[in-house]
Scaffold this motif. Structure first.
Motif, PDB file in Angstrom:
ATOM      1  N   UNK A  96      37.213 -30.149  25.372  1.00  0.00           N
ATOM      2  CA  UNK A  96      37.179 -31.264  26.328  1.00  0.00           C
ATOM      3  C   UNK A  96      37.596 -30.740  27.698  1.00  0.00           C
ATOM      4  N   UNK A  97      37.000 -31.286  28.745  1.00  0.00           N
ATOM      5  CA  UNK A  97      37.306 -30.800  30.094  1.00  0.00           C
ATOM      6  C   UNK A  97      37.202 -31.943  31.091  1.00  0.00           C
ATOM      7  N   UNK A  98      37.754 -31.703  32.270  1.00  0.00           N
ATOM      8  CA  UNK A  98      37.723 -32.693  33.346  1.00  0.00           C
ATOM      9  C   UNK A  98      36.928 -32.132  34.510  1.00  0.00           C
ATOM     10  N   UNK A  99      35.956 -32.902  34.970  1.00  0.00           N
ATOM     11  CA  UNK A  99      35.272 -32.600  36.221  1.00  0.00           C
ATOM     12  C   UNK A  99      35.992 -33.367  37.315  1.00  0.00           C
ATOM     13  N   UNK A 100      36.440 -32.661  38.337  1.00  0.00           N
ATOM     14  CA  UNK A 100      37.105 -33.280  39.485  1.00  0.00           C
ATOM     15  C   UNK A 100      36.240 -33.018  40.705  1.00  0.00           C
ATOM     16  N   UNK A 101      36.074 -34.010  41.572  1.00  0.00           N
ATOM     17  CA  UNK A 101      35.247 -33.699  42.723  1.00  0.00           C
ATOM     18  C   UNK A 101      35.052 -34.779  43.751  1.00  0.00           C
ATOM     19  N   UNK A 102      34.336 -34.350  44.784  1.00  0.00           N
ATOM     20  CA  UNK A 102      33.955 -35.176  45.923  1.00  0.00           C
ATOM     21  C   UNK A 102      32.541 -35.691  45.689  1.00  0.00           C
TER      22      UNK A 102
END
Length: 201
Positions: A96-102
């Motif tokens: 599982x992972x998190x995409x963080x962004x603008x």
């Protein structure tokens, strides 16, 4: 098939994962609000799920998302997308992972975002993806949305300090256009797509 006791144990673990993920989302939400950002979709963090007996793969919370905007500009914001299982959409992730962004939209106000969900790993030929170190820029030209994102392994975010260090501060830098500062903040902890898809973390 597993025994009844095994099934109950698995179910309890699933419930614990949901509770822990909720705590993480609450911390992120509160810290973003402290920085003057407001979620664009109320309290909802999911869509595209099913209660139909023929689609059990959509019963589970395979992803969760929160998008935030600041002030009157609702076409620019930041967000996080947690993916537990992307296989329904062509991503065979091993962790599982998190995409963080603008997110920056040329047309519509920000809301729930399929673009944030797909950012950094889309394989659609119409979308343009480039990498700058651990930052990924994806242009969804058909929709008119551009994203600048990075990936984090979910298990490193085990306290509020790390959430602030690896999510809140870099997102604010991305929002302000301070790409080098954001890159420096996440360079030692962000992961690439090859770590998500193949070897884990």
């Amino acid at each position: 098939m597993a025994t009844g006791k095994e099934i109950k144990g698995i179910y309890d673990m699933m419930k614990t994962i949901c509770q822990e993920t909720s705590k993480l989302m609450i911390v992120i939400n509160d810290l973003m609000e402290n920085e003057g950002f407001k979620a664009v979709s109320g309290g909802s963090v999911m869509w595209d799920r099913s209660s139909h007996f023929r689609y059990p793969e959509y019963w589970l919370p395979y992803f969760l998302q929160r998008v935030f905007a600041k002030g009157e500009n609702l076409k620019k914001g930041v967000g996080i997308n947690i993916i537990f299982d992307g296989s329904n959409h062509g991503l065979e992730n091993t962790i599982p992972f998190i995409t963080c962004g603008l997110l920056e939209s040329q047309k519509e106000k920000l809301n729930k975002s399929n673009e944030l969900y797909n950012a950094g790993w889309t394989d659609n030929d119409e979308d343009e993806k480039t990498a700058d170190g651990k930052l990924f820029n994806t242009i969804f030209s058909k929709i008119g949305v551009t994203t600048t994102t990075y990936f984090l392994p979910i298990d490193i975010l085990n306290n509020q300090e790390k959430v602030h260090q690896y999510i809140i501060k870099p997102l604010i830098c991305l929002y302000k256009g301070q790409l080098d500062e954001a890159k420096n903040m996440i360079s030692d902890i962000a992961i690439g797509l090859e770590e998500i898809v193949h070897q884990g973390f």
